[in-house]
Design a protein around this motif. Sequence first.
Motif, PDB file in Angstrom:
ATOM      1  N   SER A  80       0.850  -1.195   0.000  1.00  0.00           N
ATOM      2  CA  SER A  80       0.000   0.000   0.000  1.00  0.00           C
ATOM      3  C   SER A  80       0.886   1.246   0.000  1.00  0.00           C
ATOM      4  CB  SER A  80      -0.892   0.008   1.243  1.00  0.00           C
ATOM      5  OG  SER A  80      -0.089   0.137   2.403  1.00  0.00           O
ATOM      6  N   ARG A  81       0.266   2.390  -0.163  1.00  0.00           N
ATOM      7  CA  ARG A  81       1.033   3.650  -0.170  1.00  0.00           C
ATOM      8  C   ARG A  81       1.812   3.825   1.133  1.00  0.00           C
ATOM      9  NH1 ARG A  81      -2.451   8.637  -1.779  1.00  0.00           N
ATOM     10  NH2 ARG A  81      -3.563   8.070   0.142  1.00  0.00           N
ATOM     11  N   ASP A  82       1.194   3.394   2.236  1.00  0.00           N
ATOM     12  CA  ASP A  82       1.866   3.551   3.532  1.00  0.00           C
ATOM     13  C   ASP A  82       2.643   2.303   3.960  1.00  0.00           C
ATOM     14  OD1 ASP A  82      -0.589   2.287   3.791  1.00  0.00           O
ATOM     15  OD2 ASP A  82      -1.121   3.229   5.688  1.00  0.00           O
ATOM     16  N   GLU A 130      -1.380   3.630  -4.708  1.00  0.00           N
ATOM     17  CA  GLU A 130      -1.871   5.010  -4.560  1.00  0.00           C
ATOM     18  C   GLU A 130      -2.825   5.171  -3.369  1.00  0.00           C
ATOM     19  OE1 GLU A 130      -1.683   5.769  -9.396  1.00  0.00           O
ATOM     20  OE2 GLU A 130      -3.621   5.360  -8.434  1.00  0.00           O
ATOM     21  N   HIS A 131      -3.051   4.091  -2.628  1.00  0.00           N
ATOM     22  CA  HIS A 131      -4.013   4.121  -1.519  1.00  0.00           C
ATOM     23  C   HIS A 131      -3.365   3.600  -0.244  1.00  0.00           C
ATOM     24  CE1 HIS A 131      -7.492   4.589  -4.342  1.00  0.00           C
ATOM     25  NE2 HIS A 131      -6.626   4.028  -5.154  1.00  0.00           N
ATOM     26  N   VAL A 164      10.300  -6.932   0.027  1.00  0.00           N
ATOM     27  CA  VAL A 164      10.878  -8.129   0.662  1.00  0.00           C
ATOM     28  C   VAL A 164      11.258  -7.854   2.118  1.00  0.00           C
ATOM     29  CG1 VAL A 164      11.651  -9.056  -1.568  1.00  0.00           C
ATOM     30  CG2 VAL A 164      13.296  -7.847  -0.116  1.00  0.00           C
ATOM     31  N   LEU A 165      11.689  -6.632   2.412  1.00  0.00           N
ATOM     32  CA  LEU A 165      12.006  -6.298   3.805  1.00  0.00           C
ATOM     33  C   LEU A 165      10.739  -6.272   4.662  1.00  0.00           C
ATOM     34  CD1 LEU A 165      14.753  -3.599   3.162  1.00  0.00           C
ATOM     35  CD2 LEU A 165      15.094  -5.842   4.262  1.00  0.00           C
ATOM     36  N   ALA A 166       9.636  -5.793   4.088  1.00  0.00           N
ATOM     37  CA  ALA A 166       8.360  -5.795   4.814  1.00  0.00           C
ATOM     38  C   ALA A 166       7.892  -7.226   5.078  1.00  0.00           C
ATOM     39  CB  ALA A 166       7.303  -5.027   4.019  1.00  0.00           C
TER      40      ALA A 166
END
Length: 240
Positions: free
Chosen positions: A40-42, A65-66, A120-122
């Motif tokens: 997501s954007r965040d 974009e969301h 990949v880090l997330a």
Amino acid sequence: MTQIYGHRGAKGEAPENTLSSFQKCLEHGVRRCELDLHLSRDGELMVIHDSSLKRTTGHRGKVVEHDAAELAQYDARLGGPGWPQPCPIPRLAELFEQCPFEHWQLEVKSASRERAARTVLAIQELVREYGITDRVTVTSSSREVLRALNELTPQLARGLVAEYAWLDPIKVAQSYGCHLLALNWTLCTPERLLRAQKQGLHVSVWTVNEPALMRRLADFGADSLITDFPGLASATLGNR
């Protein structure tokens, strides 16, 4: 024994990549699944196949974009089998909390170098948080994603998604230190399967929906099948 993975949950029976779809897969006793991820954007990992929202939600624009909170409000049951209740786009964390799968294939679509790294880090962070590193393989057809996995998150198992044979999929998988080869069923000859397994690769064949093909690939010795109909696959292969 050939294992069964539910494709985007149970895509043939419930809206793909939604909690309902993964619950349907588990109802059939199938404890392995494949799903698709976009950030997501965040920066949250959202479970949706396309980079665009149009096909499954009818909304315009791209996932990126969301923000996650907004995406989690969107009903993603368009174009799937009829479904009575709204099916929001899930966060990956929600599925980790609610779905006791034994193994997850997390597919990351093509991405820029920067985006591949962030994704990949997330994944690594979330998988560690839930203590399931040994139950996850991150797959991709994207060189950028495979490179990022190799360099930034080497402890995550990784897999090459191969749809075409213009380059030898086994050599490509080996060059990125892959543990798994997700092979389009049209590429799965007995020779290629055996060669991949001799190189230590788990071969997961997709998307396999016909009982006759399920039986044939199981006879070849495929390690696992990815199917839109996990219940049908379980019934077809269960009595072997």
